[in-house]
Write a protein that holds these residues in place. Structure first.
Motif, PDB file in Angstrom:
ATOM      1  N   ASN A 103       0.827  -1.226   0.000  1.00 25.52           N
ATOM      2  CA  ASN A 103       0.000   0.000   0.000  1.00 25.52           C
ATOM      3  C   ASN A 103       0.847   1.256   0.000  1.00 25.52           C
ATOM      4  N   ASP A 104       1.858   1.306  -0.878  1.00 28.11           N
ATOM      5  CA  ASP A 104       2.711   2.480  -1.004  1.00 28.11           C
ATOM      6  C   ASP A 104       3.613   2.747   0.186  1.00 28.11           C
ATOM      7  N   ARG A 105       3.579   1.892   1.172  1.00 29.86           N
ATOM      8  CA  ARG A 105       4.496   2.076   2.297  1.00 29.86           C
ATOM      9  C   ARG A 105       5.526   0.974   2.238  1.00 29.86           C
ATOM     10  N   SER A 106       6.740   1.338   2.575  1.00 34.40           N
ATOM     11  CA  SER A 106       7.757   0.301   2.571  1.00 34.40           C
ATOM     12  C   SER A 106       7.603  -0.509   3.861  1.00 34.40           C
ATOM     13  N   CYS A 107       7.655  -1.827   3.740  1.00 35.77           N
ATOM     14  CA  CYS A 107       7.600  -2.628   4.956  1.00 35.77           C
ATOM     15  C   CYS A 107       8.612  -3.754   4.822  1.00 35.77           C
ATOM     16  N   PHE A 108       8.976  -4.323   5.940  1.00 38.81           N
ATOM     17  CA  PHE A 108      10.005  -5.354   5.935  1.00 38.81           C
ATOM     18  C   PHE A 108       9.379  -6.688   6.304  1.00 38.81           C
ATOM     19  N   VAL A 109       9.775  -7.727   5.604  1.00 38.55           N
ATOM     20  CA  VAL A 109       9.338  -9.063   5.994  1.00 38.55           C
ATOM     21  C   VAL A 109      10.582  -9.906   6.249  1.00 38.55           C
ATOM     22  N   THR A 110      10.460 -10.814   7.182  1.00 38.51           N
ATOM     23  CA  THR A 110      11.569 -11.720   7.488  1.00 38.51           C
ATOM     24  C   THR A 110      11.205 -13.102   6.979  1.00 38.51           C
ATOM     25  N   VAL A 111      12.092 -13.699   6.211  1.00 39.76           N
ATOM     26  CA  VAL A 111      11.861 -15.046   5.683  1.00 39.76           C
ATOM     27  C   VAL A 111      12.157 -16.053   6.789  1.00 39.76           C
ATOM     28  N   LEU A 112      11.195 -16.929   7.083  1.00 37.54           N
ATOM     29  CA  LEU A 112      11.391 -17.913   8.144  1.00 37.54           C
ATOM     30  C   LEU A 112      11.702 -19.291   7.578  1.00 37.54           C
ATOM     31  N   ASN A 113      11.084 -19.598   6.451  1.00 35.80           N
ATOM     32  CA  ASN A 113      11.215 -20.951   5.925  1.00 35.80           C
ATOM     33  C   ASN A 113      10.920 -20.942   4.431  1.00 35.80           C
ATOM     34  N   VAL A 114      11.649 -21.748   3.692  1.00 31.64           N
ATOM     35  CA  VAL A 114      11.450 -21.802   2.243  1.00 31.64           C
ATOM     36  C   VAL A 114      11.392 -23.264   1.827  1.00 31.64           C
ATOM     37  N   SER A 115      10.353 -23.623   1.062  1.00 33.29           N
ATOM     38  CA  SER A 115      10.331 -24.979   0.508  1.00 33.29           C
ATOM     39  C   SER A 115      10.191 -24.846  -0.997  1.00 33.29           C
ATOM     40  N   ALA A 116       9.988 -25.950  -1.680  1.00 31.92           N
ATOM     41  CA  ALA A 116       9.965 -25.928  -3.142  1.00 31.92           C
ATOM     42  C   ALA A 116       8.981 -24.903  -3.682  1.00 31.92           C
ATOM     43  N   ASP A 117       7.758 -24.880  -3.148  1.00 35.52           N
ATOM     44  CA  ASP A 117       6.775 -23.964  -3.726  1.00 35.52           C
ATOM     45  C   ASP A 117       6.150 -23.022  -2.714  1.00 35.52           C
ATOM     46  N   LYS A 118       6.562 -23.125  -1.450  1.00 34.94           N
ATOM     47  CA  LYS A 118       5.979 -22.285  -0.406  1.00 34.94           C
ATOM     48  C   LYS A 118       7.080 -21.501   0.307  1.00 34.94           C
ATOM     49  N   ILE A 119       6.645 -20.370   0.897  1.00 31.59           N
ATOM     50  CA  ILE A 119       7.596 -19.595   1.687  1.00 31.59           C
ATOM     51  C   ILE A 119       6.843 -19.126   2.928  1.00 31.59           C
ATOM     52  N   VAL A 120       7.502 -19.167   4.080  1.00 33.44           N
ATOM     53  CA  VAL A 120       6.890 -18.694   5.322  1.00 33.44           C
ATOM     54  C   VAL A 120       7.556 -17.369   5.664  1.00 33.44           C
ATOM     55  N   ILE A 121       6.727 -16.326   5.774  1.00 33.97           N
ATOM     56  CA  ILE A 121       7.298 -15.020   6.077  1.00 33.97           C
ATOM     57  C   ILE A 121       6.645 -14.420   7.314  1.00 33.97           C
ATOM     58  N   ASP A 122       7.424 -13.633   8.009  1.00 35.07           N
ATOM     59  CA  ASP A 122       6.956 -12.926   9.193  1.00 35.07           C
ATOM     60  C   ASP A 122       6.819 -11.458   8.810  1.00 35.07           C
ATOM     61  N   MET A 123       5.585 -10.954   8.849  1.00 34.84           N
ATOM     62  CA  MET A 123       5.343  -9.587   8.420  1.00 34.84           C
ATOM     63  C   MET A 123       5.388  -8.586   9.568  1.00 34.84           C
ATOM     64  N   ASN A 124       5.735  -9.066  10.746  1.00 38.09           N
ATOM     65  CA  ASN A 124       6.003  -8.128  11.838  1.00 38.09           C
ATOM     66  C   ASN A 124       7.290  -7.383  11.490  1.00 38.09           C
ATOM     67  N   HIS A 125       7.399  -6.141  11.919  1.00 41.20           N
ATOM     68  CA  HIS A 125       8.640  -5.414  11.673  1.00 41.20           C
ATOM     69  C   HIS A 125       9.782  -6.156  12.369  1.00 41.20           C
ATOM     70  N   PRO A 126      10.951  -6.243  11.707  1.00 49.48           N
ATOM     71  CA  PRO A 126      12.075  -6.983  12.302  1.00 49.48           C
ATOM     72  C   PRO A 126      12.500  -6.445  13.672  1.00 49.48           C
ATOM     73  N   LEU A 127      12.164  -5.210  13.983  1.00 43.38           N
ATOM     74  CA  LEU A 127      12.546  -4.670  15.290  1.00 43.38           C
ATOM     75  C   LEU A 127      11.465  -4.882  16.343  1.00 43.38           C
ATOM     76  N   CYS A 128      10.376  -5.525  15.946  1.00 40.84           N
ATOM     77  CA  CYS A 128       9.288  -5.808  16.868  1.00 40.84           C
ATOM     78  C   CYS A 128       9.824  -6.681  18.008  1.00 40.84           C
ATOM     79  N   ASP A 129       9.408  -6.396  19.224  1.00 41.05           N
ATOM     80  CA  ASP A 129       9.843  -7.195  20.385  1.00 41.05           C
ATOM     81  C   ASP A 129      11.315  -7.034  20.702  1.00 41.05           C
ATOM     82  N   LYS A 130      11.952  -5.988  20.215  1.00 44.73           N
ATOM     83  CA  LYS A 130      13.353  -5.777  20.561  1.00 44.73           C
ATOM     84  C   LYS A 130      13.483  -4.439  21.263  1.00 44.73           C
ATOM     85  N   ASP A 131      14.634  -4.267  21.867  1.00 43.24           N
ATOM     86  CA  ASP A 131      14.941  -3.017  22.517  1.00 43.24           C
ATOM     87  C   ASP A 131      15.544  -2.121  21.434  1.00 43.24           C
TER      88      ASP A 131
END
Length: 145
Positions: A103-131
């Motif tokens: 939606n016109d905003r830049s956002c970051f996703v973290t790749v958690l897992n990759v298989s032949a045809d699927k990918i698991v991504i975390d759409m929380n900001h990478p700094l979420c839950d950090k200091d």
């Protein structure tokens, strides 16, 4: 002549860095400063608010609880999707942080897992839950652009 300080709508040239749990997440200190307009930047509101009142030459470091900026970690934002969802990244691997536009905003996703045809991504900001540490150096302040 009075030193200008940062106010709404002023254009500011600055260097900044963001760390999460002391790991550098992004920094302009090694790339060269960026120019932002206060009130119209893409910076999180809380971070932009901390710039008000700073003057040229000021160097500051602020600490935040990431909940204040990026909200609570939401496990519903971990999604499994088709591998070609990240079509520009053929070799995405677990741990990669990829910037994507949503939606016109830049956002970051973290790749958690990759298989032949699927990918698991975390759409929380990478700094979420950090200091979060935000460091800034003000280089130049101009009036309305």
């Amino acid at each position: 002549k009075q030193m200008k300080s940062i106010k709404y709508n002023r254009t500011v040239l600055l260097n900044y860095s963001l760390k999460g749990n002391n790991n550098l997440f992004e920094s302009t200190f090694d790339k060269g400063p960026i120019k932002i307009t206060i009130g119209k930047s893409n910076m999180p509101q809380l971070i932009e608010a901390s710039l008000y009142g700073l003057k040229c030459g000021d160097k500051k470091e602020y600490s935040y609880d990431s909940k204040e900026i990026f909200g609570k970690y939401d496990k519903d934002k971990v999604v499994t999707t088709r591998r070609d969802f990240l079509k520009n990244y053929k070799n995405a691997k677990p741990g990669d942080i990829i910037e994507t536009i949503d939606n016109d905003r830049s956002c970051f996703v973290t790749v958690l897992n990759v298989s032949a045809d699927k990918i698991v991504i975390d759409m929380n900001h990478p700094l979420c839950d950090k200091d979060v540490k935000f460091k800034v150096e003000i280089i130049e302040i101009n009036d309305e652009a």
